[in-house]
Structure formats: structure tokens, C-alpha cells
Write an enzyme that holds these catalytic residues in place. Structure first.
Site, mmCIF file in Angstrom:
data_model
loop_
_atom_site.group_PDB
_atom_site.id
_atom_site.type_symbol
_atom_site.label_atom_id
_atom_site.label_comp_id
_atom_site.label_asym_id
_atom_site.label_seq_id
_atom_site.Cartn_x
_atom_site.Cartn_y
_atom_site.Cartn_z
ATOM 1 N N LYS A 19 0.837 -1.206 0.000
ATOM 2 C CA LYS A 19 0.000 0.000 0.000
ATOM 3 C C LYS A 19 0.869 1.253 0.000
ATOM 4 C CE LYS A 19 -3.802 -2.385 2.243
ATOM 5 N NZ LYS A 19 -4.462 -2.774 3.493
ATOM 6 N N GLN A 56 -4.325 -1.245 9.728
ATOM 7 C CA GLN A 56 -4.272 -2.586 9.134
ATOM 8 C C GLN A 56 -4.854 -3.624 10.102
ATOM 9 O OE1 GLN A 56 -3.266 -3.351 5.926
ATOM 10 N NE2 GLN A 56 -3.955 -5.412 6.395
ATOM 11 N N ASP A 90 -10.887 3.170 4.197
ATOM 12 C CA ASP A 90 -11.236 1.747 4.112
ATOM 13 C C ASP A 90 -12.746 1.578 3.987
ATOM 14 O OD1 ASP A 90 -9.314 -0.190 3.925
ATOM 15 O OD2 ASP A 90 -8.891 -0.280 6.079
#
Ligand code: NAP
Length: 285
Positions: free
Chosen positions: A53, A97, A120
Site C-alpha cells: 500500500k 491494518q 477503508d
């Protein structure tokens, strides 16, 4: 002739080019898009995802920050970092994460992220926007699946779409996005007694179970579009999806489209994370 492969890598590269161009325009105006990624603990797979990412951010001309903490980080310390990033004007997207170490409350952390920076799309706020059809930040994986379906040229209006899996991060938002695109949507899960009964007549099937061979050749119709979200290891140690790829690809013919694993949904997930960060940065500007 077997079904056409949907090339997620090629689509992702094309979209990343467009994203990089828009990011460059923002940067030139003094508003470079910025993503912050928080990684807690030493989960090897998470470390790889996070590295990818951050690299994608750099390649796209984004500002990116990787904050790595030991598994001993407390909930209060993690919430304090999220609050600091919420207040940082250089950061437009915050990603924590998952999975977090078990002593940390993931839901509370997700809810602590400012809604405008929830790239997200996992917060209750973002889920509510999706549910009610309001504009907002959509979860990256199902958002990427929609782009893959769009790339086939198959119009969703009036089609029968089946989603296999009902997680909050993939299955449920996928079903809502398909519904918003005017498909007639069926959601299946581990309690569905006869999966094939639903998938066989379907025009579009999205499979997200994390179980190999969830979808086999006898469960699809010729001409259908199959999107395979799963990531598993085959007996040969190679990466594979939830779909019995070779036989299903043959069974789809004549016509039909299918995503490979790897090279289908995977590359699109990071691309849509960048798209979300760009969207958040443009909204802030
Ligand atoms: P998850 O939270 O474990 O959810 C799996 C879902 O599949 C559950 O709803 C479960 O039903 C359902 N299910 C399990 N076995 C089934 C069966 N035999 N028939 C029908 N439904 C079944 O997993 P997830 O987070 O949604 O992820 C799914 C897969 O996608 C995993 O392999 C994951 O690694 C992969 N993934 C890939 C990407 C990517 O970027 N490519 C991104 C995210 C996830 P119940 O609800 O009844 O338990």
C-alpha cells in the site's frame, strides 16, 4: 472458446495512471493527497500488505506515512495516534491494518477515524452512507469488483447477481453496490443449503468465502460473469481463489467472463484505496 479473462492488473494500471494524474494536479495546487497506514504487531502477511500500500502511494505521487508499533501498544496509545492523524492536514486517509492484536478493540479504533478520512470505508458512518445510497467512501475490495464487472461491458440493470459471503468488509457492501446498480441481488452464506440452486441461474456471481472450490463448474451458466475474491493456497502451494478456475472457465462458454487469482481482484483493492484517498483529498480541497 472459454470465458474471457478479466485482467485486474491491466485495469488497475490504467486506473492508477488516471489517479496519478489527478494526484499531480492536487499536488501542484499545494494539496498533495496523503495516506497514513498504522500497523500494530508483527503479522507477516499484514506487513506485506502494508508495504504494498505504501509503495503504491509513492508510485502514485501521494504523500504516505507508515506508523509501525509493537503488539504491546495499548488501546489508548492507538486512539491517540488516530486522533493526531485526524488533526493532520497533510493526511486525507487513515488506514489501520487488520487484524489488530486481540487485546485491541478494532471497532472502537475504526470508529475513532474521522469519517472524511475513513478510506477503508469500514466505519458505521461509511456503511450507513452506502446503505442509504449517499455519496461516500466505499470499501476498496467490493468497489474494485464493481470496476471489474463494469470493464466487461455487461450492464447490471435487471441482471441477477449472487454474492457468496456476507462479511462486513466484502460480502455485504458488495451486495449493496450491486443493488445500487439495479441488479437483483441474492446473498448466500455458510447456512445456504444448496448454493448451486442460487448461482446456476445467476448472471453475475461474486465469491468471497476464503474456501477453495466454493464455486464449481456445475454451479454456473454459460455467459455468466464470475468475480473471485478469495485468496487461498492450493495443495501445490500456489495462490488460488474460491472458484474452481479451469473447469468453471470452460463451463462459462460460450461467452462469459472470469477473474483469475492472482491478477484479478487483488490488484484492484489497493488501486481503489488510492482512489478513495484521492477522493478524500479532493473533498478536503
Ligand atoms: P470472512 O469474513 O471469513 O467471510 C467469509 C464469508 O463466506 C462468510 O459470510 C461465510 O458465511 C461465507 N462462507 C464460508 N463458507 C461458505 C460456503 N461453503 N458457502 C457459502 N458461504 C460460505 O472472509 P472475507 O473477509 O469476506 O474474505 C473472503 C475471502 O476474500 C478471503 O479469502 C479473503 O482472504 C479474501 N479477500 C481478498 C481481498 C483481495 O483484495 N483480493 C480482500 C478482502 C478479502 P457465514 O457468514 O455464515 O460464516
Amino acid at each position: 472458446m472459454s470465458a474471457t479473462l478479466i485482467d485486474g492488473k491491466a485495469l488497475s494500471e490504467r486506473l492508477r495512471g488516471e489517479i496519478a494524474a489527478r494526484a499531480a494536479a492536487l499536488t501542484a495546487a499545494g494539496r498533495q493527497p496523503g495516506l497514513a497506514v498504522i500497523l500494530v504487531g508483527d503479522d507477516a502477511a499484514s506487513a506485506v500488505y502494508v508495504r504494498n500500500k505504501v509503495k503504491a502511494c509513492a508510485d502514485g505521487g501521494f504523500h504516505s506515512v507508515l506508523e509501525q508499533y509493537p503488539a504491546s501498544l495499548t488501546q489508548a496509545e492507538l486512539l491517540a495516534r488516530v486522533a493526531a492523524l485526524n488533526a493532520d492536514p497533510r493526511i486525507h486517509g487513515i488506514l489501520v491494518q487488520m487484524p489488530l492484536p486481540p487485546h485491541l478493540d478494532a471497532l472502537q479504533v475504526i470508529e475513532a477515524i474521522a469519517p472524511a478520512k475513513d478510506v477503508d470505508g469500514f466505519s458505521v458512518h461509511s456503511a450507513g452512507q452506502l446503505l442509504t445510497g449517499l455519496p461516500g467512501l466505499r470499501p476498496a475490495t467490493p468497489f474494485g469488483c464493481m470496476k471489474l464487472i463494469e470493464s466487461t461491458g455487461v450492464a447490471l440493470r435487471g441482471k441477477h447477481a449472487v454474492v457468496v459471503g456476507r462479511s462486513n468488509t466484502v460480502g455485504k457492501p458488495m451486495a449493496l453496490l450491486l443493488l445500487q446498480a439495479n441488479a437483483t441481488v441474492t446473498v448466500c452464506h455458510s447456512g445456504t443449503p444448496d448454493l448451486g440452486l442460487h448461482t446456476r441461474p445467476a448472471d453475475i456471481v461474486v465469491v468471497a468465502t476464503g474456501r477453495r472450490r466454493t464455486l464449481t463448474a456445475d454451479m454456473v451458466k454459460p455467459g455468466a460473469v464470475i468475480i473471485d475474491v478469495g485468496i487461498n493456497r492450493g495443495d501445490d502451494g500456489k495462490l488460488c481463489g474460491d472458484v474452481d478456475f479451469g473447469p468453471v472457465r470452460e463451463a462459462l462458454s460460450p461467452g462469459g467472463f472470469i477473474t483469475p487469482v492472482p491478477g484479478g481482484v487483488g490488484p484492484m483493492t489497493i488501486t481503489m484505496l488510492l482512489a478513495n484517498t484521492l477522493q478524500a483529498a479532493e473533498a478536503a480541497a
